[in-house]
Design an enzyme around this catalytic site. Sequence first.
Site, PDB file in Angstrom:
ATOM      1  N   ARG A  95       0.805  -1.220   0.000  1.00 53.29           N
ATOM      2  CA  ARG A  95       0.000   0.000   0.000  1.00 53.29           C
ATOM      3  C   ARG A  95       0.842   1.276   0.000  1.00 53.29           C
ATOM      4  O   ARG A  95       1.899   1.337   0.627  1.00 53.29           O
ATOM      5  CB  ARG A  95      -0.935   0.013   1.220  1.00 53.29           C
ATOM      6  CG  ARG A  95      -1.981  -1.085   1.167  1.00 53.29           C
ATOM      7  CD  ARG A  95      -2.714  -1.248   2.484  1.00 53.29           C
ATOM      8  NE  ARG A  95      -3.771  -2.247   2.368  1.00 53.29           N
ATOM      9  CZ  ARG A  95      -3.595  -3.561   2.535  1.00 53.29           C
ATOM     10  NH1 ARG A  95      -2.382  -4.024   2.848  1.00 53.29           N
ATOM     11  NH2 ARG A  95      -4.592  -4.391   2.392  1.00 53.29           N
ATOM     12  N   HIS A 120      -0.799  -2.448  -4.515  1.00 52.94           N
ATOM     13  CA  HIS A 120      -0.179  -3.320  -5.513  1.00 52.94           C
ATOM     14  C   HIS A 120      -0.098  -2.688  -6.904  1.00 52.94           C
ATOM     15  O   HIS A 120      -0.339  -3.352  -7.919  1.00 52.94           O
ATOM     16  CB  HIS A 120      -0.910  -4.652  -5.578  1.00 52.94           C
ATOM     17  CG  HIS A 120      -0.751  -5.509  -4.359  1.00 52.94           C
ATOM     18  ND1 HIS A 120       0.356  -5.420  -3.526  1.00 52.94           N
ATOM     19  CD2 HIS A 120      -1.551  -6.480  -3.825  1.00 52.94           C
ATOM     20  CE1 HIS A 120       0.226  -6.309  -2.552  1.00 52.94           C
ATOM     21  NE2 HIS A 120      -0.908  -6.948  -2.703  1.00 52.94           N
ATOM     22  N   HIS A 195       3.124 -12.835  -5.451  1.00 55.25           N
ATOM     23  CA  HIS A 195       1.998 -12.953  -4.514  1.00 55.25           C
ATOM     24  C   HIS A 195       1.426 -14.370  -4.494  1.00 55.25           C
ATOM     25  O   HIS A 195       0.214 -14.551  -4.456  1.00 55.25           O
ATOM     26  CB  HIS A 195       0.911 -11.942  -4.886  1.00 55.25           C
ATOM     27  CG  HIS A 195       0.050 -11.518  -3.736  1.00 55.25           C
ATOM     28  ND1 HIS A 195      -0.833 -12.367  -3.116  1.00 55.25           N
ATOM     29  CD2 HIS A 195      -0.074 -10.322  -3.107  1.00 55.25           C
ATOM     30  CE1 HIS A 195      -1.475 -11.718  -2.160  1.00 55.25           C
ATOM     31  NE2 HIS A 195      -1.034 -10.469  -2.132  1.00 55.25           N
ATOM     32  N   ASP A 267      -1.883  -9.736   8.107  1.00 53.61           N
ATOM     33  CA  ASP A 267      -1.616  -8.952   6.889  1.00 53.61           C
ATOM     34  C   ASP A 267      -0.609  -7.890   7.308  1.00 53.61           C
ATOM     35  O   ASP A 267      -0.915  -6.705   7.358  1.00 53.61           O
ATOM     36  CB  ASP A 267      -2.892  -8.336   6.334  1.00 53.61           C
ATOM     37  CG  ASP A 267      -2.694  -7.734   4.947  1.00 53.61           C
ATOM     38  OD1 ASP A 267      -1.605  -7.936   4.369  1.00 53.61           O
ATOM     39  OD2 ASP A 267      -3.616  -7.068   4.447  1.00 53.61           O
ATOM     40  N   GLU A 333       5.278 -12.432   1.111  1.00 53.28           N
ATOM     41  CA  GLU A 333       5.660 -11.475   0.079  1.00 53.28           C
ATOM     42  C   GLU A 333       6.927 -10.726   0.491  1.00 53.28           C
ATOM     43  O   GLU A 333       6.898  -9.860   1.373  1.00 53.28           O
ATOM     44  CB  GLU A 333       4.520 -10.482  -0.158  1.00 53.28           C
ATOM     45  CG  GLU A 333       3.191 -11.129  -0.497  1.00 53.28           C
ATOM     46  CD  GLU A 333       2.039 -10.188  -0.258  1.00 53.28           C
ATOM     47  OE1 GLU A 333       2.023  -9.094  -0.877  1.00 53.28           O
ATOM     48  OE2 GLU A 333       1.149 -10.517   0.557  1.00 53.28           O
TER      49      GLU A 333
END
Length: 368
Positions: A95, A120, A195, A267, A333
């Site tokens: 982000r 992304h 991803h 996340d 990631e």
Amino acid sequence: MAETPLPPPDAVPAPSVTAEPFGKLADGTPVERWTLVAGGTRVRVLSYGGIVQSVEVPDRSCRYANVVLGLATVDEYVEHPDPYFGALIGRYANRIAGASLPLGDRTYPLPANDGPNCLHGGTRGFDKRVWAAAAAPAAPGAAALLLSRTSPDGEEGFPGTLDVRATYTVTAEGALRFDYEATTDAPTVVSLTNHSYVNLDGEGSGSVEDHRLRIAASRFTVNSPTSAPTGEIADVAGTPFDFRTARPVGAELRSGHPQLLIGLGYDQNFVLDKGVTAAPEPVAEVSSPASGRALRVLTTEPGLQLYTANFVCPSFTGPSGRAYRPGDGLALETQHFADSPHHPHFPSTVLRPGEHYRSATVYEFTVR
């Protein structure tokens, strides 16, 4: 437990790189599927989005399975882009807060495709582009694919024409390696990643909460309610983010920690203890007690985003024909930190003319 390497090259098919048609986009653009075989591993990659559609490796009983989540057709990838299944992410992974990019004496507006944030790379990031693909030179026993494209100045709001090359290599030992390179004709920001969602029991086999995870990170970046970093870097000690010693992914998934409530699960960007390195170094390992498969992640990057597929829903059906649910895979990631342009104390993601962006990540598969 002791680790056993994959079968030696003389016990598995010879290295190969092959291509086949994989449908067309609505405008008639053809999409190819490339298959890389080496070291007992078979990987399928799409020219659309640089997507890793499948990674087939053996379990402790030498039974092969695809261990990444994906979809069966290119139409499904176009119709369901948000999970970013296996995609090459860019121009900026993760982000950028407020969908605005401060750079030099200007602020560039970006697409707000994740609440108020740019996620992304925007509405049509690298994951939604068709890449030029060709077999690439590789070391003996390996197989490699080169993906390339030029991202024009102003694409998704980002400044500078960016020439990008991504090389996917299946090594003679059966590892999957990602090498990213980029150059620009004007100052810009770059942070590329893959991803893929991993399930070491096999795609469509259910939850990964019992997978054991270790991450070599003593700190993590704290998220705001919109999931963009606040700039604060916190210690993992005493939190659900302490994976310095391997433990089940789901051990504290429902602990009620405020950061887990923001993303409905993990996340989070982990601040890797090693920082930025010239060559890939080990940073994480995930293993399945059920199948015996294990994955070790090595990278040059300073950060690792752990995402537990919190928004994957049963409307997605994988190649196995089984519906996916939240928690059916986990993404590791490798990246520079999210929203670095707004936080000068984060490692810089700025790329200038004359500089060469390079990043490398390796997925090493073993069985236990």
